[in-house]
Design an enzyme around this catalytic site. Structure first.
Site, PDB file in Angstrom:
ATOM      1  CE  LYS A 285      50.666  34.393  37.016  1.00 39.37           C
ATOM      2  NZ  LYS A 285      49.705  34.782  35.938  1.00 39.37           N
TER       3      LYS A 285
ATOM      4  CG  ASP B   4      39.869  40.613  37.378  1.00 40.60           C
ATOM      5  OD1 ASP B   4      41.044  40.882  37.687  1.00 40.60           O
ATOM      6  OD2 ASP B   4      39.329  41.060  36.353  1.00 40.60           O
TER       7      ASP B   4
ATOM      8  NE  ARG C 181      38.080  42.681  40.590  1.00 41.71           N
ATOM      9  CZ  ARG C 181      39.220  42.913  39.927  1.00 41.71           C
ATOM     10  NH1 ARG C 181      40.351  42.451  40.399  1.00 41.71           N
ATOM     11  NH2 ARG C 181      39.226  43.607  38.813  1.00 41.71           N
TER      12      ARG C 181
ATOM     13  CD  GLU D 102      50.443  45.536  42.770  1.00 41.07           C
ATOM     14  OE1 GLU D 102      49.473  44.778  42.606  1.00 41.07           O
ATOM     15  OE2 GLU D 102      50.685  46.489  42.019  1.00 41.07           O
ATOM     16  CG  ASP D 103      46.422  41.807  42.883  1.00 38.85           C
ATOM     17  OD1 ASP D 103      47.454  42.388  42.482  1.00 38.85           O
ATOM     18  OD2 ASP D 103      45.354  41.843  42.232  1.00 38.85           O
TER      19      ASP D 103
ATOM     20  CE  LYS E  65      36.424  48.014  39.988  1.00 38.18           C
ATOM     21  NZ  LYS E  65      36.116  47.777  38.577  1.00 38.18           N
ATOM     22  N   GLY E  66      42.080  44.699  42.473  1.00 37.79           N
ATOM     23  CA  GLY E  66      42.595  43.410  42.923  1.00 37.79           C
ATOM     24  C   GLY E  66      43.249  43.420  44.298  1.00 37.79           C
TER      25      GLY E  66
ATOM     26  CG  ASP F 200      52.247  38.455  35.054  1.00 36.10           C
ATOM     27  OD1 ASP F 200      52.833  37.383  35.111  1.00 36.10           O
ATOM     28  OD2 ASP F 200      51.587  38.797  34.061  1.00 36.10           O
TER      29      ASP F 200
ATOM     30  CG  PHE G  93      44.585  33.765  34.119  1.00 34.17           C
ATOM     31  CD1 PHE G  93      45.222  34.950  33.747  1.00 34.17           C
ATOM     32  CD2 PHE G  93      43.327  33.833  34.675  1.00 34.17           C
ATOM     33  CE1 PHE G  93      44.600  36.172  33.923  1.00 34.17           C
ATOM     34  CE2 PHE G  93      42.693  35.057  34.851  1.00 34.17           C
ATOM     35  CZ  PHE G  93      43.335  36.228  34.471  1.00 34.17           C
TER      36      PHE G  93
HETATM   37  P1  IMP Z   1      52.300  43.164  35.650  1.00 30.06           P
HETATM   38  O1  IMP Z   1      52.494  44.582  35.229  1.00 30.06           O
HETATM   39  O2  IMP Z   1      52.527  42.219  34.496  1.00 30.06           O
HETATM   40  O3  IMP Z   1      53.124  42.761  36.846  1.00 30.06           O
HETATM   41  O4  IMP Z   1      50.767  43.028  35.942  1.00 30.06           O
HETATM   42  C1  IMP Z   1      50.253  42.755  37.199  1.00 30.06           C
HETATM   43  C2  IMP Z   1      48.752  42.764  37.088  1.00 30.06           C
HETATM   44  O5  IMP Z   1      48.316  41.821  36.103  1.00 30.06           O
HETATM   45  C3  IMP Z   1      48.117  42.289  38.383  1.00 30.06           C
HETATM   46  O6  IMP Z   1      47.923  43.375  39.278  1.00 30.06           O
HETATM   47  C4  IMP Z   1      46.839  41.689  37.892  1.00 30.06           C
HETATM   48  O7  IMP Z   1      45.869  42.687  37.723  1.00 30.06           O
HETATM   49  C5  IMP Z   1      47.184  41.125  36.544  1.00 30.06           C
HETATM   50  N1  IMP Z   1      47.504  39.687  36.632  1.00 30.06           N
HETATM   51  C6  IMP Z   1      48.712  39.092  36.475  1.00 30.06           C
HETATM   52  N2  IMP Z   1      48.616  37.760  36.589  1.00 30.06           N
HETATM   53  C7  IMP Z   1      47.326  37.487  36.846  1.00 30.06           C
HETATM   54  C8  IMP Z   1      46.600  36.261  37.071  1.00 30.06           C
HETATM   55  O8  IMP Z   1      47.129  35.147  37.089  1.00 30.06           O
HETATM   56  N3  IMP Z   1      45.260  36.396  37.292  1.00 30.06           N
HETATM   57  C9  IMP Z   1      44.632  37.604  37.309  1.00 30.06           C
HETATM   58  N4  IMP Z   1      45.275  38.774  37.104  1.00 30.06           N
HETATM   59  C10 IMP Z   1      46.610  38.708  36.864  1.00 30.06           C
HETATM   60 MG    MG Z   2      46.241  44.366  39.949  1.00 25.19          MG
END
Ligand code: IMP
Ligand code: MG
Length: 182
Positions: free
Chosen positions: A133, A161, A167, A101-102, A47-48, A105, A154
């Protein structure tokens, strides 16, 4: 539960609504310049990503469509597996796909989704993320459009969220460390 800054779990505002809006407008004009005359579809992961996509698409003055996926991921870090719980409504073969993408990470989720989408033979496939990030990145992932680089904290708000809540904050904020422990 109060949703605004009086909530003691919120540390500080990292990006204000105005800063986000200015960056979204800027990304929008770059996308207009790059995609004029193409067959653009914006895709995001529920949903992000919904919140960023909703603002971004209104700053792109081009014909386009939007489509959505939903996923669930389980397992820690590099071993985590992604399952698609809602797929796109329409085929993307031959279309110009922009993955919205929001936040990126580790990059593992997006890396998996990009592989899935590439197999469907879009004419092009690019990434637009509001937040990056990048110190946490585990895979090499080209990002064509990036709103902001963010620190390894975070974050909540503007789609992000903690356990489904926060959100709808109109800004991005950090939480106090003790609220979120990895
Ligand atoms: P990745 O596979 O590690 O890049 O995960 C990305 C997903 O992790 C994002 O789409 C978010 O849903 C979640 N995420 C990563 N960092 C944060 C944060 O700081 N706050 C909230 N959700 C996060
Ligand atoms: Mg996400």
């Amino acid at each position: 539960m109060k949703l605004h800054l009086s909530d003691s779990r919120i540390d500080r505002v990292l990006l204000t609504g105005d800063e986000i809006a200015a960056q979204v407008a800027d990304l929008g004009s770059r996308i207009v310049a790059d995609y004029a005359g193409r067959d653009l579809v914006l895709i995001t992961v529920l949903k992000g990503g919904l919140f960023f996509l909703a603002d971004l698409c209104r700053s792109i003055d081009l014909p386009l469509t939007v489509d959505f996926m939903a996923i669930s991921s389980y397992g820690p870090g590099a071993e985590s597996a992604v399952r698609i719980t809602k797929d796109l409504d329409d085929p993307i073969e031959g279309r110009d796909v922009l993955m919205v993408e929001d936040i990126i990470d580790t990059g593992l989720t997006l890396n998996y989704l990009m592989r899935v989408l590439r197999e469907r033979k879009p004419a092009s496939l690019a990434v637009c993320t509001l937040l990056d990030k990048d110190v946490r990145r585990l895979v090499d992932l080209p990002i064509e459009y990036r709103g902001f680089r963010v620190p390894d904290r975070f974050l909540v708000g503007y789609g992000l969220d903690l356990d489904g809540v926060w959100r709808n904050l109109p800004y991005v904020a950090t939480l106090h460390e003790e609220v979120w422990e990895r």
